[in-house]
Design a protein around this motif. Structure first.
Motif, PDB file in Angstrom:
ATOM      1  N   ASN A  37      47.757  45.173  37.095  1.00  0.00           N
ATOM      2  CA  ASN A  37      48.540  44.050  37.647  1.00  0.00           C
ATOM      3  C   ASN A  37      50.029  44.099  37.326  1.00  0.00           C
ATOM      4  O   ASN A  37      50.659  43.065  37.139  1.00  0.00           O
ATOM      5  CB  ASN A  37      47.953  42.719  37.173  1.00  0.00           C
TER       6      ASN A  37
ATOM      7  N   GLU B  65      44.896  45.040  41.667  1.00  0.00           N
ATOM      8  CA  GLU B  65      44.079  43.817  41.766  1.00  0.00           C
ATOM      9  C   GLU B  65      44.168  43.258  43.177  1.00  0.00           C
ATOM     10  O   GLU B  65      44.990  43.684  43.991  1.00  0.00           O
ATOM     11  CB  GLU B  65      44.506  42.789  40.719  1.00  0.00           C
ATOM     12  N   LYS B  66      43.319  42.286  43.476  1.00  0.00           N
ATOM     13  CA  LYS B  66      43.301  41.686  44.809  1.00  0.00           C
ATOM     14  C   LYS B  66      44.681  41.152  45.174  1.00  0.00           C
ATOM     15  O   LYS B  66      45.363  40.578  44.319  1.00  0.00           O
ATOM     16  CB  LYS B  66      42.307  40.521  44.842  1.00  0.00           C
TER      17      LYS B  66
ATOM     18  N   GLN C 170      41.552  44.878  53.429  1.00  0.00           N
ATOM     19  CA  GLN C 170      41.078  43.710  52.686  1.00  0.00           C
ATOM     20  C   GLN C 170      41.863  43.547  51.379  1.00  0.00           C
ATOM     21  O   GLN C 170      42.366  44.528  50.832  1.00  0.00           O
ATOM     22  CB  GLN C 170      39.592  43.886  52.349  1.00  0.00           C
ATOM     23  N   PRO C 171      41.901  42.306  50.835  1.00  0.00           N
ATOM     24  CA  PRO C 171      42.604  42.073  49.568  1.00  0.00           C
ATOM     25  C   PRO C 171      42.068  42.913  48.404  1.00  0.00           C
ATOM     26  O   PRO C 171      42.800  43.237  47.481  1.00  0.00           O
ATOM     27  CB  PRO C 171      42.360  40.583  49.294  1.00  0.00           C
ATOM     28  N   ASN C 172      40.781  43.285  48.469  1.00  0.00           N
ATOM     29  CA  ASN C 172      40.190  44.046  47.350  1.00  0.00           C
ATOM     30  C   ASN C 172      40.138  45.548  47.616  1.00  0.00           C
ATOM     31  O   ASN C 172      39.398  46.277  46.950  1.00  0.00           O
ATOM     32  CB  ASN C 172      38.787  43.524  47.034  1.00  0.00           C
TER      33      ASN C 172
ATOM     34  N   TYR D  62      41.938  48.147  46.864  1.00  0.00           N
ATOM     35  CA  TYR D  62      42.149  49.114  45.771  1.00  0.00           C
ATOM     36  C   TYR D  62      41.068  49.007  44.694  1.00  0.00           C
ATOM     37  O   TYR D  62      40.773  49.993  44.024  1.00  0.00           O
ATOM     38  CB  TYR D  62      43.561  48.980  45.191  1.00  0.00           C
ATOM     39  N   LEU D  63      40.468  47.829  44.569  1.00  0.00           N
ATOM     40  CA  LEU D  63      39.336  47.715  43.643  1.00  0.00           C
ATOM     41  C   LEU D  63      38.143  48.495  44.201  1.00  0.00           C
ATOM     42  O   LEU D  63      37.422  49.164  43.455  1.00  0.00           O
ATOM     43  CB  LEU D  63      38.962  46.254  43.411  1.00  0.00           C
ATOM     44  N   GLU D  64      37.954  48.415  45.519  1.00  0.00           N
ATOM     45  CA  GLU D  64      36.857  49.166  46.145  1.00  0.00           C
ATOM     46  C   GLU D  64      37.072  50.674  46.015  1.00  0.00           C
ATOM     47  O   GLU D  64      36.139  51.422  45.710  1.00  0.00           O
ATOM     48  CB  GLU D  64      36.697  48.771  47.621  1.00  0.00           C
TER      49      GLU D  64
ATOM     50  N   ARG E 240      36.277  51.605  42.472  1.00  0.00           N
ATOM     51  CA  ARG E 240      34.829  51.665  42.239  1.00  0.00           C
ATOM     52  C   ARG E 240      34.245  52.975  42.782  1.00  0.00           C
ATOM     53  O   ARG E 240      33.488  53.672  42.115  1.00  0.00           O
ATOM     54  CB  ARG E 240      34.136  50.468  42.907  1.00  0.00           C
TER      55      ARG E 240
END
Length: 263
Positions: free
Chosen positions: A211, A220-221, A239-241, A243-245, A248
């Motif tokens: 962050n 982060e989102k 989508q907002p997520n 980079y988290l996807e 993962r």
């Protein structure tokens, strides 16, 4: 303690550890420079952190090849202190060595310039990381150098932790630094960095950052947001997520690859 840019954060640590524990995440400490930081003050810092937080279930411990479970500390801007001083702390024969004491740990130094790798070795560190998310910004953060750094680490029994990032833009705080801006290219920059990291078969990959919005390295989102003084980057049309996807997916890939390497 606080550095020049921050507030003391110690009061937050118990909340971070408790929150991490709820999600089965482990927490390691990144020791920033502060006024007067040297081998003596870092000795005190390490003792303090391990005494105060070392028994918490979310406190990260690294399993060494000899089967020991040790805390792991990243020492940012480690090159600001001469290797002879660090050696007092990190070598077996150091004047106030942490080795084989209750405060022994895995200590990771920052590699910026090529010459730093020899300093890191003589200082008694256990490994090195590269931190910066801008490919080409420093010797250490240039993907093309990771192979030779890893070879150096392998031949000296050091751990190499390449640092990857999703892009870089810090012109809101450093207007003169636009030559280090790195476009995200819809996730391609991040995936290229991750691919480069996995190519050298590291034990650990670090991500800069979760962050750190002011350097444009956050994963982060994110949704579109604008204030009078600032436009925040978002991931549209994704989508907002996003980079988290991606994180993962690559973490799973990394785990599978590691099993293959060990066969």
């Amino acid at each position: 303690m606080a550095d020049d840019n921050g507030e003391p954060s110690d009061s937050l640590v118990p909340f971070i550890l408790d929150a991490a524990h709820r999600y089965a995440i482990k927490v390691a400490f990144h020791i920033q420079p502060y006024k007067g930081r040297d081998d003596h003050t870092v000795h005190e810092n390490i003792k303090y952190i391990i005494d105060k937080y070392g028994a918490h279930a979310a406190f990260y411990k690294y399993k060494t090849s000899t089967g020991r479970s040790l805390p792991l500390f990243y020492i940012y801007d480690s090159y600001l202190t001469p290797p002879e001083s660090w050696a007092n702390l990190f070598t077996q024969s150091g004047s106030h060595s942490l080795r084989n004491t209750p405060y022994d740990a895995v200590f990771i130094a920052l590699l910026v310039e090529e010459g730093h790798k020899h300093d890191i070795l003589s200082a008694g560190y256990d490994g090195m990381y590269t931190y910066f998310a801008s490919n080409g910004f420093s010797f250490g953060s240039s993907h093309q150098n990771w192979k030779v750094i890893k070879a150096f680490c392998d031949s000296n029994n050091l751990m190499f932790i390449p640092s990857v990032g999703p892009g870089y833009i810090d012109t809101s705080i450093r207007p003169w630094n636009n030559h280090n801006t790195r476009n995200r290219v819809n996730g391609k920059y991040y995936e290229t960095a991750l691919q480069a990291a996995l190519m050298v078969r590291p034990e650990i990959v670090s991500i800069t950052s979760f962050n750190e919005w002011h350097e444009g390295t956050q994963i982060e989102k994110a949704v579109p947001k604008k204030t009078l003084t600032r436009l925040y980057l978002d991931y549209l049309p994704h989508q907002p997520n996003m980079y988290l996807e991606l994180t993962r997916r690559w973490a799973e890939h990394f785990s599978k690859e590691k099993e293959q390497w060990l066969m």
